[in-house]
Design an enzyme around this catalytic site. Structure first.
Site, PDB file in Angstrom:
ATOM      1  N   HIS A   1     -12.733  -6.502   2.759  1.00 15.67           N
ATOM      2  CA  HIS A   1     -13.923  -5.662   2.936  1.00 15.67           C
ATOM      3  C   HIS A   1     -14.852  -6.340   3.934  1.00 15.67           C
ATOM      4  O   HIS A   1     -14.842  -7.572   4.075  1.00 15.67           O
ATOM      5  CB  HIS A   1     -14.682  -5.472   1.618  1.00 15.67           C
ATOM      6  CG  HIS A   1     -13.973  -4.626   0.621  1.00 15.67           C
ATOM      7  ND1 HIS A   1     -13.945  -4.932  -0.725  1.00 15.67           N
ATOM      8  CD2 HIS A   1     -13.276  -3.477   0.756  1.00 15.67           C
ATOM      9  CE1 HIS A   1     -13.254  -4.008  -1.380  1.00 15.67           C
ATOM     10  NE2 HIS A   1     -12.831  -3.129  -0.513  1.00 15.67           N
TER      11      HIS A   1
ATOM     12  N   CYS B   1     -20.285  -8.570  -4.155  1.00 11.03           N
ATOM     13  CA  CYS B   1     -19.380  -7.625  -4.811  1.00 11.03           C
ATOM     14  C   CYS B   1     -19.975  -7.093  -6.108  1.00 11.03           C
ATOM     15  O   CYS B   1     -19.727  -5.953  -6.494  1.00 11.03           O
ATOM     16  CB  CYS B   1     -18.039  -8.288  -5.126  1.00 11.03           C
ATOM     17  SG  CYS B   1     -16.970  -8.549  -3.701  1.00 11.03           S
TER      18      CYS B   1
ATOM     19  N   GLU C   1     -14.081   2.705   0.392  1.00  6.95           N
ATOM     20  CA  GLU C   1     -14.322   1.544  -0.466  1.00  6.95           C
ATOM     21  C   GLU C   1     -15.795   1.341  -0.795  1.00  6.95           C
ATOM     22  O   GLU C   1     -16.194   0.288  -1.280  1.00  6.95           O
ATOM     23  CB  GLU C   1     -13.754   0.292   0.209  1.00  6.95           C
ATOM     24  CG  GLU C   1     -12.252   0.346   0.441  1.00  6.95           C
ATOM     25  CD  GLU C   1     -11.440   0.129  -0.825  1.00  6.95           C
ATOM     26  OE1 GLU C   1     -11.690  -0.850  -1.532  1.00  6.95           O
ATOM     27  OE2 GLU C   1     -10.550   0.955  -1.097  1.00  6.95           O
TER      28      GLU C   1
END
Length: 448
Positions: free
Chosen positions: A250, A371, A174
């Protein structure tokens, strides 16, 4: 040689919509099917970039993906002209069309993992595009991501690019959302911190029960090998499975680090004391002084952390040695979180100031300040080798806001994704954008 950390923010794409595609991301699912505002989303992101640039931080821009992804739909059996492919998908498999229109590449913390030249065996900055294998709509991003990064960081003397890891569950990667770096100075060797949710092969590591753990230990180890990192310059840590099941998909939803500081929630990790000791020991051998700030669950629960995205913030080092925390408006709206932050900044500790930004369009889809940016530590020579077209300036900001006003819709619902005109609008906008950012031909419609 002087070095700095550059934040490359993702420019929100023209198809920004609330498809609810990310299982495990509470915000994404809870706002599914609402009407989005792509224009507002892009302008909110640009406003943050401009503000940080004006504060003296070096700021860059990372271009969005071509959407709808017609090639992906063709690979799933839809045929004919581009317009026919979109119409067939809308009629026969609307969820696939929604996935092919996702603007999730805006969250460029997932674009890649980046290791600075001070850490790598060959003295170059290394990039590995993330395979994002856990979610179909994100797994189709990495080919374009690699081309865009290659156009931004093109000089092979300074930059090395690696293809995404094998697209299988065992190597779910990720990107930088589960990676950070600690160092005394950005130009000196540091300790790279890889956080994983599960192990693909070692059953000793517990796994979450409700939501998937997207990052594997094996993927993190593979990236470290590709980048030529030293064993004494790497620390691996496991996320607490219970917080993954609470919506922490995450690590950057429960912890953020920069320089010598880790800001984290009490429940973020397993074996926390051991992990902190390893970070302190390894950074100490490099001359650094690792420090941690733990947010107690008694003051801010995991639910409040997830709802406010307190930890999906940007922790930035200022010239005077103090730290700035960039948070979304949702932190100020949460009484417990805001009370904690007020106490944090008034205590005279490491974090001296909090800046609040309105990123509602991104937040409603499950992504906050952290993000939206990919961090790249660069020395002066490397920064000079970066494509200058992607470095934010006042004129570039003005050009990009005008570009958004010209090309973006101010409302988008799921039914609008079936309109073939949207594809034409997107391609027209992106063709112009590649000229603005001096990227060359990076999109499939420009290459084929």
């Amino acid at each position: 040689m002087k070095s700095c950390e550059v934040n490359f923010d993702g420019l929100v794409g023209p198809t920004h919509n609330y498809g609810g595609l990310s299982y495990g991301n509470v915000a994404s699912q809870s706002n599914s099917q609402q009407s989005s505002n792509p224009k507002e989303a892009a302008l909110q992101g640009l406003a943050k970039m401009k503000a940080l640039m004006e504060m003296g931080f070096v700021q860059g821009v990372l271009a969005p993906q071509e959407r709808p992804n017609v090639a992906a739909l063709r690979s799933l059996g839809f045929a004919g002209t581009d317009a026919q492919v979109i119409q067939q998908a809308a009629k026969q498999a609307m969820p696939l069309l929604v996935a092919s229109c996702s603007a999730s590449s805006m969250w460029v913390a997932n674009a890649a993992t980046v290791s600075p030249s001070a850490d790598t065996a060959d003295g170059r900055v290394h990039f590995t595009a993330a395979n994002l294998n856990c979610k179909y709509h994100r797994s189709i991003e990495h080919p374009t991501t690699s081309r865009v990064l290659g156009a931004m960081f093109a000089d092979q003397k300074h930059f090395a690019h690696h293809a995404a890891l094998p697209a299988v569950a065992q190597f779910g990667d990720e990107g930088a959302a589960n990676h950070t770096r600690f160092c005394r100075d950005y130009g000196e060797a540091g300790v790279e911190f890889f956080v994983f949710g599960r192990s693909a092969f070692d059953t000793r590591y517990p796994a979450p029960q409700k939501y998937p753990a997207r990052q594997t230990l094996e993927a993190s180890q593979a990236v470290a090998r590709l980048h030529g990192l030293r064993d004494d310059g790497v620390v691996y840590a496991q996320q607490n499975p219970a917080v993954i099941d609470a919506g922490v998909f995450h690590n950057d939803v429960i912890a953020v680090g920069n320089g010598e500081v880790l800001f984290y929630h009490e429940d973020a990790f397993l074996n926390t004391d051991q992990m902190l000791g390893e970070l302190q020991g390894k950074l100490g051998k490099l001359g650094g002084n690792f420090q941690s700030i733990c947010v107690p669950r008694a003051q801010v629960g995991v639910e409040d952390a997830v709802r406010s995205y307190l930890f999906n913030s940007q922790l930035l080092s200022r010239a005077d040695g103090s730290m700035l925390l960039v948070v979304p408006e949702e932190c100020r709206a949460n009484e417990r979180v805001w009370q904690y932050l007020q106490g944090l900044t008034s205590s005279g500790g490491l974090i001296r100031e909090v800046k609040v930004f309105d990123l509602k369009q991104s937040m409603q889809n499950g992504g906050g300040p952290a993000c939206l940016r990919l961090r790249v530590a660069l020395n002066e020579t490397e920064l000079a080798a970066v494509n200058p077209g992607v470095i934010m300036t006042a004129p570039l900001y003005d050009t990009l806001t005008q570009w958004v006003d010209k090309h973006y819709r101010d409302s988008l619902r799921e039914t609008d994704l079936a309109d073939p005109q949207l594809l034409l609008e997107c391609r027209t906008a992106l063709d112009e954008l590649t000229q603005i950012l001096k990227l060359g031909s990076v999109y499939p419609f420009q290459i084929n």
